[in-house]
Design a protein around this motif. Structure first.
Motif, short mmCIF file in Angstrom:
data_model
loop_
_atom_site.label_atom_id
_atom_site.label_comp_id
_atom_site.label_asym_id
_atom_site.label_seq_id
_atom_site.Cartn_x
_atom_site.Cartn_y
_atom_site.Cartn_z
N ARG A 123 0.83 -1.20 0.00
CA ARG A 123 0.00 0.00 0.00
C ARG A 123 0.87 1.26 0.00
N THR A 124 1.95 1.22 0.76
CA THR A 124 2.85 2.37 0.79
C THR A 124 3.43 2.65 -0.59
N MET A 125 3.85 1.61 -1.28
CA MET A 125 4.47 1.79 -2.58
C MET A 125 3.46 2.21 -3.65
N ILE A 126 2.25 1.66 -3.58
CA ILE A 126 1.26 1.95 -4.62
C ILE A 126 0.57 3.28 -4.39
N THR A 127 0.03 3.45 -3.18
CA THR A 127 -0.71 4.68 -2.91
C THR A 127 0.23 5.87 -2.78
N GLY A 128 1.48 5.62 -2.41
CA GLY A 128 2.42 6.72 -2.29
C GLY A 128 2.62 7.45 -3.60
N LEU A 129 2.56 6.71 -4.70
CA LEU A 129 2.72 7.32 -6.00
C LEU A 129 1.56 8.24 -6.35
N ASN A 130 0.41 8.00 -5.69
CA ASN A 130 -0.79 8.80 -5.98
C ASN A 130 -1.11 9.81 -4.89
N PRO A 201 2.85 10.86 9.10
CA PRO A 201 3.99 11.54 9.76
C PRO A 201 5.29 11.39 8.99
N GLN A 202 5.33 10.42 8.07
CA GLN A 202 6.53 10.22 7.27
C GLN A 202 6.37 10.97 5.94
N PRO A 203 7.35 11.80 5.58
CA PRO A 203 7.26 12.51 4.31
C PRO A 203 7.26 11.55 3.12
N GLN A 204 6.61 11.95 2.05
CA GLN A 204 6.61 11.16 0.83
C GLN A 204 7.99 11.24 0.17
N PRO A 205 8.53 10.10 -0.27
CA PRO A 205 9.81 10.15 -0.97
C PRO A 205 9.73 11.07 -2.19
N GLY A 206 10.78 11.80 -2.42
CA GLY A 206 10.82 12.71 -3.56
C GLY A 206 11.93 12.31 -4.52
N GLY A 207 11.56 12.02 -5.74
CA GLY A 207 12.56 11.65 -6.73
C GLY A 207 12.81 10.15 -6.78
N ALA A 208 13.38 9.72 -7.89
CA ALA A 208 13.60 8.28 -8.13
C ALA A 208 14.55 7.67 -7.12
N ARG A 209 15.54 8.45 -6.69
CA ARG A 209 16.54 7.90 -5.77
C ARG A 209 15.90 7.51 -4.44
N GLU A 210 15.07 8.37 -3.88
CA GLU A 210 14.43 8.06 -2.60
C GLU A 210 13.43 6.92 -2.75
N TRP A 211 12.72 6.86 -3.90
CA TRP A 211 11.79 5.75 -4.12
C TRP A 211 12.55 4.43 -4.22
N ARG A 212 13.67 4.41 -4.91
CA ARG A 212 14.46 3.17 -5.00
C ARG A 212 14.98 2.76 -3.63
N VAL A 252 14.10 9.15 3.08
CA VAL A 252 14.09 10.56 2.69
C VAL A 252 15.27 11.29 3.31
N SER A 253 15.59 12.41 2.71
CA SER A 253 16.67 13.25 3.23
C SER A 253 16.28 13.79 4.61
N PRO A 254 17.20 13.81 5.59
CA PRO A 254 16.86 14.27 6.94
C PRO A 254 16.28 15.68 6.99
N ASP A 255 16.68 16.54 6.06
CA ASP A 255 16.16 17.91 6.11
C ASP A 255 14.72 18.02 5.66
N ARG A 256 14.14 16.90 5.23
CA ARG A 256 12.73 16.88 4.85
C ARG A 256 11.83 16.39 5.97
N LEU A 257 12.43 16.03 7.10
CA LEU A 257 11.65 15.56 8.25
C LEU A 257 11.24 16.74 9.13
N PRO A 258 10.11 16.64 9.81
CA PRO A 258 9.72 17.70 10.75
C PRO A 258 10.78 17.91 11.82
N ARG A 259 10.86 19.15 12.29
CA ARG A 259 11.81 19.45 13.37
C ARG A 259 11.40 18.75 14.66
N ASP A 260 10.10 18.82 14.96
CA ASP A 260 9.55 18.20 16.17
C ASP A 260 8.43 17.24 15.80
#
Length: 523
Positions: A123-130, A201-212, A252-260
């Motif tokens: 579900r994460t992989m499929i719905t994440g794309l949408n 609470p988890q950011p969506q991966p951005g770009g092919a590298r994070e999805w892979r 995901v890149s750490p700078d894309r995570l919430p501060r708190d």
């Protein structure tokens, strides 16, 4: 429940809680056999993490009811999905255990949890794309485990968790927004910070590298769970879904995570696995208390063992109301940092308080539940019962009537059909005969306290502490005589034990016909 009645008649209500405590502290054999891909920085105490998860999935209400049923008749077996170490612990504590059926159900439970994890990954992989939410989560704070009632109300002031955090001196600096996952359209803001809806609470991966990276990690987790299960290390299969959420953090890149990340004490026991990975990536995970009523009552012999397994918590930062609550955390032997903040706002609503003239007393009780629900908790001390709540209500109403004061009666929350019917009838009858005004339960207590002359609370609701912080005379009233006057759970608030004491205190602190200034707080 007949099992509950039998234990009460024998004076042994603590038996169920004692057994649950034994299970909570019986290690299940994870030891050094956990994988850091699953547990992250929690690996050194992986056994505790697994027990936390088991306690919230299979060892709460369902197991309690099974133990009560087994207590109904000597020799009645317990049939419930349990690991072997816990089955042995139950047998050692006087319960007959059907090992074959328990093991069968246990294996079925593990298989179901593994399948659940696979479905979650797909579900994460499929719905994440949408996913439509492209809201950036870096430079934000995320609020977990909340509902629509915790969003800021339209009319100000609003005593909700977002408004509290936005004004909190220790919040993360330079934030651009506050994020949440409550599926309610809202254009609200808190102290100038906009509220933004995100799916998770988890950011969506951005770009092919994070999805892979996410796909590889999820595949690795699934294969590791299978390989471990074949070696008898079932805990990885159990936690596959939880580990998949951690993989989203790692991808995901750490700078894309919430501060708190803010998580409240309604989910105190199990700390989600993904929070360890978020913290390792630089986010701060704050466990905050929206109430203080979590301690056991002192009895004539002293303080009983603390219930609800607080000593198994593993949060790294606790945000508490005062020194008393900080001491509670320390007494559990917990190692996290403690931040003292004062009363923490939580929920509010756009509701009005009916107007009244003359002296006004704010009253806060705890509604008793129907017997079939209350007994299912198998509490070792019977306090929040219809008898206690009715006597509390009648004594407060009589004292208010005696001094000619109005009563603003606020229930803790709206529990609907779960409320005890006899209690509900008594409260309705008092409202028709006395100057009692019922206040919408979802309204923040601060609104009620602000227009009242003094505050009476049932032990040990947090409203007494809120009233003290607002410089209002505040007391606890115990109509049963069971509460000790020096109980530390009162946080230094005065405890009244007789109707005469209550009557004198209300006369002294309520403003009657414009006389008095309500300044004799807690005298």
């Amino acid at each position: 429940m007949r099992g509950y009645s039998r234990l009460r008649k024998a004076g042994n209500l603590a038996r169920i809680d004692d057994v649950r405590n034994v299970l909570a502290h019986t290690e299940i054999g994870v030891g050094g056999k956990g994988s850091d891909r699953f547990f992250g920085s929690s690996l050194p105490f992986a056994d505790k993490v697994v027990r936390q998860y088991l306690l919230i999935t299979i060892a709460e209400k369902a197991l309690t009811r099974k133990l009560l049923a087994a207590s109904e008749k000597d020799g009645s077996p317990v049939v419930h999905p349990l690991p072997s170490a816990w089955r042995r612990a139950l047998a050692a504590n006087g319960f007959r255990v059907s090992n074959f059926r328990c093991r069968l159900f246990w294996l079925a439970f593990l298989f179901a949890m593994f399948c659940y994890g696979l479905v979650a990954i797909c579900r994460t992989m499929i719905t994440g794309l949408n996913r439509q939410d492209r809201t950036p989560m870096g430079d934000t704070a995320y609020f977990a485990g909340i509902s629509a009632g915790q969003l800021p109300r339209l009319e100000q002031p609003s005593y909700d968790i977002f408004s509290w955090y936005a004004c909190w001196p220790s919040r993360a600096p330079a934030l651009k927004a506050l994020t949440h996952s409550v599926p309610v359209p809202s254009s609200a803001s808190a102290a100038g910070l906009p509220l933004r809806l995100v799916a998770r609470p988890q950011p969506q991966p951005g770009g092919a590298r994070e999805w892979r990276r996410l796909a590889w990690r999820c595949c690795h987790l699934a294969s590791l769970a299978v390989a471990s299960a074949l070696r008898g290390r079932w805990w990885h299969a159990l936690l596959l879904r939880e580990a998949a959420r951690s993989a989203e953090i790692e991808a995901v890149s750490p700078d894309r995570l919430p501060r708190d990340y803010l998580i409240n004490n309604s989910g105190w026991l199990y700390r989600p696995l993904w929070t360890y990975f978020a913290e390792a990536a630089g986010s701060r995970v704050l466990f905050y208390f929206y109430s203080t009523n979590c301690e056991v009552f002192k009895d004539r012999q002293g303080y009983p063992r603390q219930s609800n397994h607080w000593d198994l918590c593993s949060w790294s930062t606790y945000v508490v109301w005062d020194d008393y609550q900080a001491d509670f955390i320390r007494r559990q032997g917990l190692d996290g940092d403690i931040l003292i903040s004062g009363p923490i706002w939580f929920s509010d609503a756009d509701a009005k308080i009916p107007p009244s003239d003359g002296a006004t007393i704010a009253v806060f009780d705890v509604q008793p539940m129907r017997d079939s629900i209350y007994q299912g908790f198998a509490l070792s001390m019977e306090y929040y019962t219809p008898a206690t709540a009715i006597r509390f209500a009648e004594d407060v109403a009589a004292s208010a009537r005696d001094c000619g004061a109005n009563v603003l009666w606020k229930r803790k929350r709206n529990i609907g059909r779960n409320v005890h019917t006899h209690y509900a009838r008594v409260i309705d009858d008092l409202a028709t005969r006395d100057r009692i005004v019922s206040v919408e339960p979802s309204l923040a207590a601060q609104h009620v306290i602000a227009i009242s002359d003094c505050v009476v609370s049932m032990p040990f609701t947090s409203t007494a502490i809120i009233a003290r912080a607002m410089n209002k005379p505040s007391c606890y009233y115990d109509p049963t005589g069971l509460v000790e006057i020096d109980d530390r759970a009162a946080h230094g608030i005065l405890i009244l034990k007789t109707a005469g004491e209550l009557n004198a205190w209300i006369k002294k602190n309520a403003v009657v016909n414009g006389l008095g200034d309500g300044s004799s707080q807690n005298e």
